[in-house]
Design an enzyme around this catalytic site. Structure first.
Site, PDB file in Angstrom:
ATOM      1  N   HIS A 183       5.549  15.117  14.826  1.00 56.42           N
ATOM      2  CA  HIS A 183       6.911  15.667  14.810  1.00 56.42           C
ATOM      3  C   HIS A 183       7.030  16.953  15.615  1.00 56.42           C
ATOM      4  O   HIS A 183       7.962  17.734  15.413  1.00 56.42           O
ATOM      5  CB  HIS A 183       7.375  15.876  13.357  1.00 56.42           C
ATOM      6  CG  HIS A 183       7.462  14.596  12.572  1.00 56.42           C
ATOM      7  ND1 HIS A 183       7.453  14.539  11.208  1.00 56.42           N
ATOM      8  CD2 HIS A 183       7.553  13.307  12.988  1.00 56.42           C
ATOM      9  CE1 HIS A 183       7.525  13.269  10.802  1.00 56.42           C
ATOM     10  NE2 HIS A 183       7.579  12.507  11.867  1.00 56.42           N
ATOM     11  N   SER A 216       1.409  13.919   1.797  1.00 54.24           N
ATOM     12  CA  SER A 216       2.567  13.231   2.376  1.00 54.24           C
ATOM     13  C   SER A 216       3.113  12.242   1.369  1.00 54.24           C
ATOM     14  O   SER A 216       2.349  11.532   0.711  1.00 54.24           O
ATOM     15  CB  SER A 216       2.172  12.489   3.658  1.00 54.24           C
ATOM     16  OG  SER A 216       3.249  11.695   4.117  1.00 54.24           O
ATOM     17  N   SER A 217       4.422  12.185   1.266  1.00 51.24           N
ATOM     18  CA  SER A 217       5.027  11.199   0.368  1.00 51.24           C
ATOM     19  C   SER A 217       4.991   9.806   0.994  1.00 51.24           C
ATOM     20  O   SER A 217       5.319   8.820   0.357  1.00 51.24           O
ATOM     21  CB  SER A 217       6.471  11.590   0.056  1.00 51.24           C
ATOM     22  OG  SER A 217       7.192  11.707   1.266  1.00 51.24           O
ATOM     23  N   ALA A 231       3.887  17.534   4.481  1.00 56.12           N
ATOM     24  CA  ALA A 231       4.380  18.834   4.014  1.00 56.12           C
ATOM     25  C   ALA A 231       3.574  19.419   2.854  1.00 56.12           C
ATOM     26  O   ALA A 231       3.430  20.633   2.736  1.00 56.12           O
ATOM     27  CB  ALA A 231       5.845  18.713   3.609  1.00 56.12           C
TER      28      ALA A 231
END
Ligand SMILES: [Zn+2]
Length: 246
Positions: free
Chosen positions: A118, A192-193, A21
């Site tokens: 996704h 991205s985490s 994200a």
């Protein structure tokens, strides 16, 4: 930091870029999973509920159409453009992404180089036969009849082409992502985490297979200790100078 990243990229023959994200928030697309993000205020609709009731499907499409306007106009930013340039010059073989916004394709990365873990929110598919539907068509039917249409070929349920909570990961994409990860010598995780599995398993897989691992993210991630290089900076401003993007 940028110089180190540049050297790693230049020393690589087959790099893979993995995005989350964070690369798209720089284009104004909200991170639904982040603290204060949409999903902390309104739980997403689970796939099983979507399948089980027409009421939930009507609600899912209502939310989808209500939200689409807010980021349909989003455009690729410097981060996306830099990644596209790395693909174009042959340094990067594939872009594996957790994002569903189509911005890698919009920035010029060929569709067959993008692996969407996704799914994609910019169109819909029939869950039964796979036929593709454009959102505008579904929306006009929805607005006229107050509910979504069924597939014109097989009467199956039509759903946004994203992977929902509770929905199985797409097998073909998981296989392609695994293959690309095992073939790369440099794995660059961007924005991205690295908390959502199985997606976050790819950097670990790359590292275990002998590739170098770079993590570029504004905040710390749990995989930072594993990485050869960690950069906690904005994405676009970090990548643009590396590929000499104006
Ligand atoms: Zn169908």
């Amino acid at each position: 930091m940028s110089a180190e990243l540049k050297a790693l990229i230049e020393g690589s023959e087959r790099a893979v870029v993995f995005t989350g994200a964070g690369i798209s928030t720089e284009s104004g697309i909200p991170d639904f999973r982040s603290p204060g993000g949409l999903w902390t205020k309104m739980a997403p609709i689970d796939f099983r509920d979507f399948m089980a009731s027409e009421e939930m499907r009507i609600e899912a499409w209502r939310r989808k159409f209500a939200m689409d306007g807010s980021f349909a106009a989003a455009e690729p930013n410097k981060g996306h453009m830099a990644v596209a340039k790395l693909v174009d010059t042959g340094r990067v073989t594939h872009v594996i992404t957790q994002n569903v916004d189509n911005l890698h394709q919009n920035s010029g990365v060929p569709t067959d180089r993008v692996i969407e873990l996704h799914g994609n929110s910019t169109y819909a598919t029939c869950l039964n036969c796979g036929a593709r539907y454009e959102l505008a068509e579904i929306r006009s039917h929805y607005e006229e009849h107050g509910k979504p249409q069924d597939c014109q070929f097989c009467s199956g349920i039509i759903k946004s082409a994203t992977i929902s909570f509770g929905q199985a990961m797409p097998e073909a994409e998981m296989e392609r992502a695994t293959e690309a990860t095992l073939e790369c010598d440099l794995f660059i995780a961007i924005g991205s985490s690295l908390q959502v599995y199985p997606a976050a398993g790819f950097p670990i897989m790359a590292k275990k297979n002998g590739a170098k691992l770079v993590i570029l993210n504004r905040e710390e991630t749990e995989l930072d200790p594993l990485a050869d290089l960690v950069v906690h900076e904005e994405i676009g401003p970090t990548l643009a100078p590396i590929v000499q993007l104006n």
